[in-house]
Design a protein around this motif. Sequence first.
Motif, PDB file in Angstrom:
ATOM      1  N   HIS A  21       0.840  -1.186   0.000  1.00  0.00           N
ATOM      2  CA  HIS A  21       0.000   0.000   0.000  1.00  0.00           C
ATOM      3  C   HIS A  21       0.880   1.242   0.000  1.00  0.00           C
ATOM      4  N   THR A  22       0.415   2.283  -0.682  1.00  0.00           N
ATOM      5  CA  THR A  22       1.053   3.579  -0.506  1.00  0.00           C
ATOM      6  C   THR A  22       0.722   4.066   0.894  1.00  0.00           C
TER       7      THR A  22
ATOM      8  N   PRO B 113      24.044   6.319  -4.121  1.00  0.00           N
ATOM      9  CA  PRO B 113      23.458   5.177  -4.845  1.00  0.00           C
ATOM     10  C   PRO B 113      22.361   4.463  -4.045  1.00  0.00           C
ATOM     11  N   LEU B 114      22.549   4.357  -2.729  1.00  0.00           N
ATOM     12  CA  LEU B 114      21.523   3.724  -1.903  1.00  0.00           C
ATOM     13  C   LEU B 114      20.219   4.510  -1.961  1.00  0.00           C
ATOM     14  N   HIS B 115      20.334   5.834  -1.947  1.00  0.00           N
ATOM     15  CA  HIS B 115      19.160   6.699  -2.048  1.00  0.00           C
ATOM     16  C   HIS B 115      18.444   6.495  -3.382  1.00  0.00           C
ATOM     17  N   ILE B 116      19.210   6.444  -4.470  1.00  0.00           N
ATOM     18  CA  ILE B 116      18.619   6.277  -5.801  1.00  0.00           C
ATOM     19  C   ILE B 116      17.983   4.902  -5.952  1.00  0.00           C
ATOM     20  N   ILE B 117      18.699   3.864  -5.517  1.00  0.00           N
ATOM     21  CA  ILE B 117      18.167   2.497  -5.618  1.00  0.00           C
ATOM     22  C   ILE B 117      16.899   2.350  -4.778  1.00  0.00           C
ATOM     23  N   SER B 118      16.899   2.939  -3.601  1.00  0.00           N
ATOM     24  CA  SER B 118      15.724   2.868  -2.727  1.00  0.00           C
ATOM     25  C   SER B 118      14.523   3.555  -3.379  1.00  0.00           C
ATOM     26  N   ALA B 119      14.764   4.703  -4.010  1.00  0.00           N
ATOM     27  CA  ALA B 119      13.664   5.420  -4.672  1.00  0.00           C
ATOM     28  C   ALA B 119      13.088   4.594  -5.814  1.00  0.00           C
ATOM     29  N   ILE B 120      13.948   3.943  -6.581  1.00  0.00           N
ATOM     30  CA  ILE B 120      13.476   3.106  -7.688  1.00  0.00           C
ATOM     31  C   ILE B 120      12.722   1.889  -7.154  1.00  0.00           C
TER      32      ILE B 120
ATOM     33  N   MET C 236      11.228   1.533  -4.230  1.00  0.00           N
ATOM     34  CA  MET C 236       9.963   1.932  -3.615  1.00  0.00           C
ATOM     35  C   MET C 236       8.941   2.342  -4.669  1.00  0.00           C
ATOM     36  N   SER C 237       9.401   2.919  -5.770  1.00  0.00           N
ATOM     37  CA  SER C 237       8.487   3.257  -6.860  1.00  0.00           C
ATOM     38  C   SER C 237       7.812   1.998  -7.393  1.00  0.00           C
TER      39      SER C 237
ATOM     40  N   LEU D 104       8.176   7.776  -7.732  1.00  0.00           N
ATOM     41  CA  LEU D 104       8.666   8.743  -6.758  1.00  0.00           C
ATOM     42  C   LEU D 104       9.598   9.773  -7.387  1.00  0.00           C
ATOM     43  N   ILE D 105      10.370   9.357  -8.386  1.00  0.00           N
ATOM     44  CA  ILE D 105      11.280  10.292  -9.034  1.00  0.00           C
ATOM     45  C   ILE D 105      10.495  11.333  -9.826  1.00  0.00           C
ATOM     46  N   LYS D 106       9.466  10.887 -10.530  1.00  0.00           N
ATOM     47  CA  LYS D 106       8.618  11.820 -11.275  1.00  0.00           C
ATOM     48  C   LYS D 106       7.929  12.795 -10.329  1.00  0.00           C
TER      49      LYS D 106
END
Length: 200
Positions: free
Chosen positions: A106-107, A166-173, A175-176, A183-185
Amino acid sequence: MTQHSTSNPAHEPDMSLSNTPKTRQVRVWDMLVRVTHWAVAAGITANLLFTEEGSELHQYVGYIGVGLVVVRLLWGFVGTRYARFSDFFPTPSRIKRHLSDLSIRHTDEQHLGHNPLAAIMMFALWAVIIGLGISGYLMEANIFASKDVLEEVHEILANSLYLLVPLHIISAIAMSYWERQNLIKSMITGNKTVTPRRPQ
């Protein structure tokens, strides 16, 4: 003569449509949050990969990054709803609730802004950036006799970004994908798509 009853599909409710949850767009990220986020990201990238260590450009980019982080920290007290620390500070109860929502994909509507785990990452990044600014300034100002110690601290902090970013970017992808939410958009447009939960 018998009459056959016929039904007009145009007048019958479409059950498939009525059972489809309606989505809505929610404005989450204000302009200041988005600008500081991407400007700090650009500054980190520039100083890690392109500027020369110790150069004036390297220093200016670093100080601008620290200034942007300070502005964002102040905005955390007086800014819009989802920018405020009161909305996303990672308390144990919030972390527990967020992990529960993640388990069922769930979001987390309680944390449409930064979720508690993202908040921990943010605070870590901000602390490193401020630490880099302080250690860099002290090195140039020659306030402490032991410049070697400051250089070592500065280098350790800078190297930690090779892990945190990189951990921040990977986590965002990740979680998206998991929350079915880009989340990036959302950090570009400022909006998130929310699907209301069905009543239990």
